[in-house]
Design a protein around this motif. Structure first.
Motif, PDB file in Angstrom:
ATOM      1  N   THR A  21       1.341  -1.326  -0.024  1.00 31.92           N
ATOM      2  CA  THR A  21      -0.061  -0.014   0.293  1.00 31.92           C
ATOM      3  C   THR A  21       0.789   1.583  -0.099  1.00 31.92           C
ATOM      4  N   ALA A  22       1.892   0.855   0.524  1.00 30.76           N
ATOM      5  CA  ALA A  22       3.233   2.404   0.510  1.00 30.76           C
ATOM      6  C   ALA A  22       3.887   2.490  -1.181  1.00 30.76           C
ATOM      7  N   LEU A  23       3.449   1.243  -2.081  1.00 28.45           N
ATOM      8  CA  LEU A  23       4.405   1.683  -2.748  1.00 28.45           C
ATOM      9  C   LEU A  23       3.247   2.612  -3.864  1.00 28.45           C
ATOM     10  N   PRO A  24       4.043   3.836  -4.908  1.00 24.53           N
ATOM     11  CA  PRO A  24       3.034   4.103  -5.661  1.00 24.53           C
ATOM     12  C   PRO A  24       2.188   3.216  -6.710  1.00 24.53           C
ATOM     13  N   ALA A  25       1.872   3.626  -7.462  1.00 21.71           N
ATOM     14  CA  ALA A  25       0.498   2.575  -8.052  1.00 21.71           C
ATOM     15  C   ALA A  25       1.004   2.343  -9.153  1.00 21.71           C
ATOM     16  N   SER A  26       2.324   2.316  -9.621  1.00 24.62           N
ATOM     17  CA  SER A  26       3.155   1.659 -11.450  1.00 24.62           C
ATOM     18  C   SER A  26       4.403   0.772 -10.360  1.00 24.62           C
ATOM     19  N   TYR A  27       4.374   0.715  -9.616  1.00 22.56           N
ATOM     20  CA  TYR A  27       5.474   0.196  -9.165  1.00 22.56           C
ATOM     21  C   TYR A  27       5.438  -1.515  -8.759  1.00 22.56           C
ATOM     22  N   PRO A  28       6.247  -2.285  -9.613  1.00 16.39           N
ATOM     23  CA  PRO A  28       5.854  -3.687  -9.270  1.00 16.39           C
ATOM     24  C   PRO A  28       5.811  -4.531  -7.605  1.00 16.39           C
ATOM     25  N   ARG A  29       4.661  -5.058  -7.876  1.00 13.63           N
ATOM     26  CA  ARG A  29       4.316  -5.928  -6.571  1.00 13.63           C
ATOM     27  C   ARG A  29       4.814  -7.602  -7.231  1.00 13.63           C
ATOM     28  N   GLU A  30       5.757  -8.060  -6.970  1.00 17.91           N
ATOM     29  CA  GLU A  30       6.302  -9.069  -7.005  1.00 17.91           C
ATOM     30  C   GLU A  30       7.162  -9.761  -6.308  1.00 17.91           C
ATOM     31  N   VAL A  31       7.056 -10.651  -5.028  1.00 14.34           N
ATOM     32  CA  VAL A  31       8.295 -10.993  -3.814  1.00 14.34           C
ATOM     33  C   VAL A  31       7.948 -12.424  -4.665  1.00 14.34           C
ATOM     34  N   TRP A  32       9.333 -13.377  -4.052  1.00 16.12           N
ATOM     35  CA  TRP A  32       9.712 -14.941  -4.341  1.00 16.12           C
ATOM     36  C   TRP A  32      10.829 -14.991  -3.251  1.00 16.12           C
ATOM     37  N   THR A  33      10.273 -16.083  -2.629  1.00 18.14           N
ATOM     38  CA  THR A  33      11.307 -16.715  -1.031  1.00 18.14           C
ATOM     39  C   THR A  33      12.354 -17.773  -1.901  1.00 18.14           C
ATOM     40  N   GLY A  34      13.097 -17.633  -1.362  1.00 17.66           N
ATOM     41  CA  GLY A  34      14.993 -18.006  -1.754  1.00 17.66           C
ATOM     42  C   GLY A  34      15.697 -18.985  -1.020  1.00 17.66           C
TER      43      GLY A  34
END
Length: 162
Positions: free
Chosen positions: A74-87
């Protein structure tokens, strides 16, 4: 006669240029086309695709996507990606970031609690007086964690360039 020689020379030069054009693009990519984006299926995800120390455009092999309900962007700008993975057994977050021009994406785990991990995403600042392109790139950056993510929520936020 000189005119004929110029025409023949120009034709030979054009023939060589068109014969050599396109040998630097991947097989099956038509001339003038744009390469596929890094998130399209079928692109390599092998860590060997990007040498160490270079921006990674692909997600490391064996990474697991973090469910959308475990990402607070929610704190990111609207155009910012929202992809997260764990490794690496959940001890590394691989996050699709955003960078542009002469900047390079950075990320650090600013806070780690029992229920969430706050990741501060930023970008290096361009040197004064340096000319930079106006492109936007979406590299995958790795952020180490003190303990595996498990069921914790990933909170993404941005700060001004450093």
């Amino acid at each position: 006669m000189r005119y004929s020689a110029k025409v023949a020379g120009t034709a030979a030069l054009l023939l060589m240029a068109t014969a050599c054009a396109g040998h630097d693009r991947p097989t099956g990519t038509p001339a003038g086309s744009v390469p596929a984006s890094p998130t399209q299926p079928g692109l390599p995800t092998s860590p060997s695709a990007n040498p160490p120390g270079k921006p990674r455009l692909t997600v490391p092999e064996g990474s697991t996507p973090v469910p959308a309900d475990k990402i607070d962007a929610t704190a990111l700008p609207a155009s910012y990606p929202r992809e997260v993975w764990t490794g690496n057994g959940g001890t590394v977050l691989d996050i699709r970031a955003q960078e542009g021009g002469c900047g390079h994406a950075l990320g650090e785990a600013a806070e780690q609690t029992a229920d969430h991990v706050v990741v501060d995403l930023s970008e290096t600042k361009a040197q004064t007086g340096q000319m930079c392109t106006m492109d936007i790139r979406y590299p995958v950056i790795s952020v180490p964690l003190a303990a595996p993510l498990d069921g914790r929520t990933v909170v993404l936020k941005t700060t001004p360039p450093r």
